[in-house]
Design an enzyme around this catalytic site. Sequence first.
Site, mmCIF file in Angstrom:
data_model
loop_
_atom_site.group_PDB
_atom_site.id
_atom_site.type_symbol
_atom_site.label_atom_id
_atom_site.label_comp_id
_atom_site.label_asym_id
_atom_site.label_seq_id
_atom_site.Cartn_x
_atom_site.Cartn_y
_atom_site.Cartn_z
ATOM 1 C CB CYS A 184 -10.954 4.695 -20.520
ATOM 2 S SG CYS A 184 -12.051 3.276 -20.643
ATOM 3 N NE ARG A 232 -9.696 -5.198 -13.336
ATOM 4 C CZ ARG A 232 -10.389 -4.138 -13.752
ATOM 5 N NH1 ARG A 232 -11.356 -4.305 -14.649
ATOM 6 N NH2 ARG A 232 -10.139 -2.941 -13.333
ATOM 7 C CG HIS A 270 -1.761 1.143 1.378
ATOM 8 N ND1 HIS A 270 -2.831 1.371 0.549
ATOM 9 C CD2 HIS A 270 -1.709 2.194 2.220
ATOM 10 C CE1 HIS A 270 -3.415 2.493 0.888
ATOM 11 N NE2 HIS A 270 -2.750 3.017 1.912
ATOM 12 C CD GLU A 294 -15.390 -3.219 -20.010
ATOM 13 O OE1 GLU A 294 -14.436 -2.954 -19.273
ATOM 14 O OE2 GLU A 294 -16.550 -2.885 -19.754
ATOM 15 C CG ASP A 332 -12.698 -5.605 -17.195
ATOM 16 O OD1 ASP A 332 -12.350 -6.513 -16.424
ATOM 17 O OD2 ASP A 332 -13.380 -4.635 -16.839
ATOM 18 N NE ARG A 368 -12.504 2.606 -13.428
ATOM 19 C CZ ARG A 368 -11.251 2.889 -13.780
ATOM 20 N NH1 ARG A 368 -10.700 4.032 -13.416
ATOM 21 N NH2 ARG A 368 -10.535 2.030 -14.491
ATOM 22 N NE ARG A 412 -17.375 2.020 -16.250
ATOM 23 C CZ ARG A 412 -16.253 1.427 -15.840
ATOM 24 N NH1 ARG A 412 -15.421 0.901 -16.727
ATOM 25 N NH2 ARG A 412 -15.949 1.379 -14.575
HETATM 26 C C1 PEP Z 1 -11.054 -1.313 -18.040
HETATM 27 O O1 PEP Z 1 -11.556 -2.435 -17.924
HETATM 28 O O2 PEP Z 1 -9.974 -1.093 -18.618
HETATM 29 C C2 PEP Z 1 -11.749 -0.150 -17.474
HETATM 30 C C3 PEP Z 1 -11.353 1.082 -17.707
HETATM 31 O O3 PEP Z 1 -12.789 -0.405 -16.649
HETATM 32 P P1 PEP Z 1 -12.625 -0.819 -15.118
HETATM 33 O O4 PEP Z 1 -11.163 -0.794 -14.793
HETATM 34 O O5 PEP Z 1 -13.409 0.169 -14.333
HETATM 35 O O6 PEP Z 1 -13.213 -2.179 -15.109
HETATM 36 MG MG MG Z 2 -13.615 -2.633 -17.230
#
Ligand code: PEP
Ligand code: MG
Length: 870
Positions: free
Chosen positions: A782, A745, A474, A711, A735, A581, A617
Site C-alpha cells: 500500500c 522520508r 506545489h 514497514e 516507511d 488512513r 488501518r
Molecule cells: C507506508 O509507510 O508505505 C504507508 C502506506 O503508510 P504511510 O505512508 O501512511 O505512513
Molecule cells: Mg507508513
Amino acid sequence: MADTAETLMLRAPISGVLLPLATVPDPVFAAGTFGDGVAIDPLSGTLVAPCDGTVIHLAATGHALTLEAPCGAQVLLHVGIDTVALRGEGFAPCVATGERVRQGDVLVRFDVDGVARQALSLVTVMALANGDAFAVAGKPVAVRAEAGRSVVLQVRAAGAQALPRHASGEAGLRPHRRTVTLACPGGLHARPAARARAAMRGLDASVMLHYGGRQASLSSLVALLSLAAGEGAMVELVASGADAEAALAAVARELQRAGAGEDAPPVHAGTIPLSSASLVPGAIAGVAAAPGIAVGTLHWWRDTAPEPAEAGQGNATERAALRAALAGADAQLTHESQAAAARGAAAEAGIFAMHRALLEDPALLAAAEAYIDAGKSAGFAWREATRAEAALLSRMPDPRMAERAADLLDVDKRVRRVLAPAPADTAAGRLPAADGTPVVLAAEEFTPSDLAGLHLCPAQVAALVMVRGGPTSHAAIIARQLGMPCLVALGGALARLADGTPVIADGDRACLLASPDAHALAAAASAMRQRAWQRDTDLRDAHAAASTRDGVRIEVAANVGSVADAANALPHGADSVGLVRTELLCLHEAAAPTPAGHRASCQAIVDALPGRSVIVRTLDIGGDKDAAWLQLPPEANPALGLRGVRLAQVRPQLFDDQLRGLLAVRAAAPLRILLPMVTEVDELLVWRERIRALAREAGAEAVPEVGVMIEVPSAALLADQLAEHADFFSIGTNDLTQYTLAMDRCQPELAARMDGLHPAVLRMIAATTEGAARHGRWVGVCGALAGDPLAVPVLIGLGVTELSVDAALVPGIKSRVRALSHADCCQRAGALLRLPSAGAVRAACREYWPAQAPAPRNDGALARPYGECQ
Ligand code: PEP
Ligand code: MG
C-alpha cells in the site's frame, strides 16, 4: 500613517540595522536614562520624520532634534554618538524649529562617511522624551528597518500601555535560562522555528530567544526568522511560567536537532521520474514536472489578489473582518494540508502547516492591528504588515530566509482573497473565455494560494508552465494529480512570450515550443491522441478485474484518506480499498474522536463503496503526522518514537475507542483491520486479543481479520513468525524504505535516493512474501511503490497479489498488470535482488518490462516527433 488616540506608530527614521538600546555605546542612552526607544545602525544619510508632528527642538549642530506628535508624545532623534563635537560639520538640517512635518518628510541629511570617520559611532537613537506621560507599548522585532516604512516603535499614553501576556505562575518566579547551539541545517529558519514553537504546545510557559543583542518570542515565527540566527549560532533561551523548565528542554531539543526535512521544496512520495530538457530545435528548454503534451494559447496568470482600500470602516469592523479572514484562510490551509498528508506528501503538508503558523503569528497580527487602529482597512493592514516583514526577510543573505518572504507574500494574498473574494465572473475572467481553445497557463511561479483560488479544469487549462519553480513545487504536484503537463524553470525565454502565443507544452521532452508550424501541431496532436486513447482505454477497462497474461489475478485497490477519496475510487475501478488512513479523518479535529465518530467516518467510507472489502488501518499518528488534540510531550526522534500502534502504550483508550467504533460499522463485504508499525509477534498477539475481547463485548458475530503492516525491517525479517498469527500483510513501502535505508522520508535532499526499488528494500519485500507463503497468507503493498509502473512487475514477481494505490492510478496499474506475464516476472525478479543499487534495478526493469507499446494509430499522423522537422 495616521495616529489614533490610543497608539502612535513610529516608523524608522533612517534605514539600517535595528539594535536594542542597551547596545548603544553611550551609557545614558544604553541604560534608558534618556527614555525608552530603539537604536539603528544607519545605512543611509537621510533622517526622516517617524510620524507627523512639529519640530519642537533642533540642535544648532543639526545632529539631533525632537518632534512632538499630535498626541503629545515627544520623540528625540539623535544621529550618532558624540556627534555634538562635530559642531554641525557634515550635517544639513532640512527643517527648522516650529515647523510642522508629515511622516516621511526629510529632516536632516548628513555625510555618512565623513561623520563616521570622526564620531565615536553612527548609531542613531530614537527615544521617547516624555516617558512620564507616554510609554513604549511594543517594539516589533525585526532586523532591518526601512526609513519611513518599517514600524519600529508603538507608543501609548502611559496609563494605556498594553502589557504583554505572561504565562501563569510567572510572577515571582525567576526565569529559566539555557544556552543552545543551533544544529538545524541553515539555522533558525521556518521549519525548525515552527517545530520549536510546536514543541511548546500545551505547556504553560513563555519562551524568549535571545541572539545578537535582540530577542524574539517563540510564539512569533516572523520574529524568530528576523533574528537571522544561522547554523551553529549560540542562542539563549529564557523561559518563564509554571512549565518553564519543560518548555526549555523541549525547545532546546528541537533547536539542537540536526537534519530534519528543511525548507527545500516539498517532495511527493512516489514522485514521477523527471526529465530535463531534451533537444527539440527551436523549443525553450525547461524541466518537466508532469508528463504529457498539450497544445494551446499562452495565457499569463495575473496575480489578482484584490488591492484593498486604504481607509477602514472603523476599528471594530476591520478587526472582526481580519479575524474572520484569518480563520477562513486557516480553514483552506487545513484542508490543503490534510490533502497533502493523504497523498503521503508530508513535506508539502509541512509547508501548509508553516503557512498556518504565519497566520497565527502574534507579531504580524499586532502590526496589522496597529494599522487598523490607525484607521486602515483590514486588507490594507494585513498587506502592509506582511509586506514589511517580507521586505526585511528578502534582504537577508541566507537564501532560505529570503525564500520565506515568498511564503509571507503568499499568505498575504490568500488572506486578501478571503477578505474580498472575486465574484465568480471575475475569477473566471482570470482565464480567457472558454471558447474551446485550451490555454497553457503561464506564471513566474504559481503559489499554493494561486492554485487554491483557481479551479483548474483540464478542458480549459491544458498545461501549466513557469518561468521559475521546481519539479517538486506545489503546482507541479497538483498538475500531476490532474494529469496535466507541467513545465518549470523555462526562464526568461518564456517570460518574453506574449499572451495569446500558440504553444506546445511537452512534458515528455521537457520543452515548450512557441508558434509551432503545421507539421509540429499535427505531430503533437497525434501524440495527444495516443495518450488520450491509452487513458480512455485504461479507464474503460478499469472496472474489470486485472489478471496477468498468464491468468494470475492481481487485486488493484485504492488508498483513501477521506470519504471523497472513497467516492473517487469507484469510478476509477478500484477492486477494493487497500488502506484507509484513519488518522487523516481526524488529525485536524478539535478533539480525539469518540467511538461514534470513528464509526460514522468509517461507515461513510464503506457506504461509498458498496460491496467492496475495506482494509482500515488503526490510527497511525506520530512521526510526521501530528494531531493537535493529542498533546503529547515532544520527542527527540519522532520517526522512532511513539507512532502507530506503539501510541497505545501511553493512550490505550484512544485505540479502544477506535476499535469499538470499527466493530460497530455495518458492512456487506469484509472489513479488515490493519495494524501499523508492528515490530514483533508479542505485540501482534496483544492486539489480536484486544480486538477479540472488544468484539465479544460488542456482541459481534465474527472477529474481523487482522493484518500487519510491514514497514519496519524487524517485521519483514520476522514475517514467518508474524504470518502464523496475522491474516494478511500489507507492505508500507514508504516507511519500509525510510527505515531500511535510514533516510528520513520527509528529507527533500534525500528524495531521489529514497527509492523503494533499492535492492535492500526488495530483499525485505522478498522476506515478507516468503514468510507469508509459509503460512498461506497473502501480501499486498500500500506504499507509493505500488503505484510505480516500473515496480509493478517486480512486486508481482516477488509474490505480491494486491496493489493499493491512489484512485487515479488504478486504471493505469490495472493496464500494466494485464500486459505482464506472471511467470516472467517471477523468473526475473529474484535476480534484481543481487543488483548493486536502485538505479541498476530501475535500468533492468526498463529493459525487461518496457513501458506499454503505443496505441495503434489509425490517424495517418507522422511518425516523426514534431521537433525533428524544425
Ligand atoms: C507506508 O509507510 O508505505 C504507508 C502506506 O503508510 P504511510 O505512508 O501512511 O505512513
Ligand atoms: Mg507508513
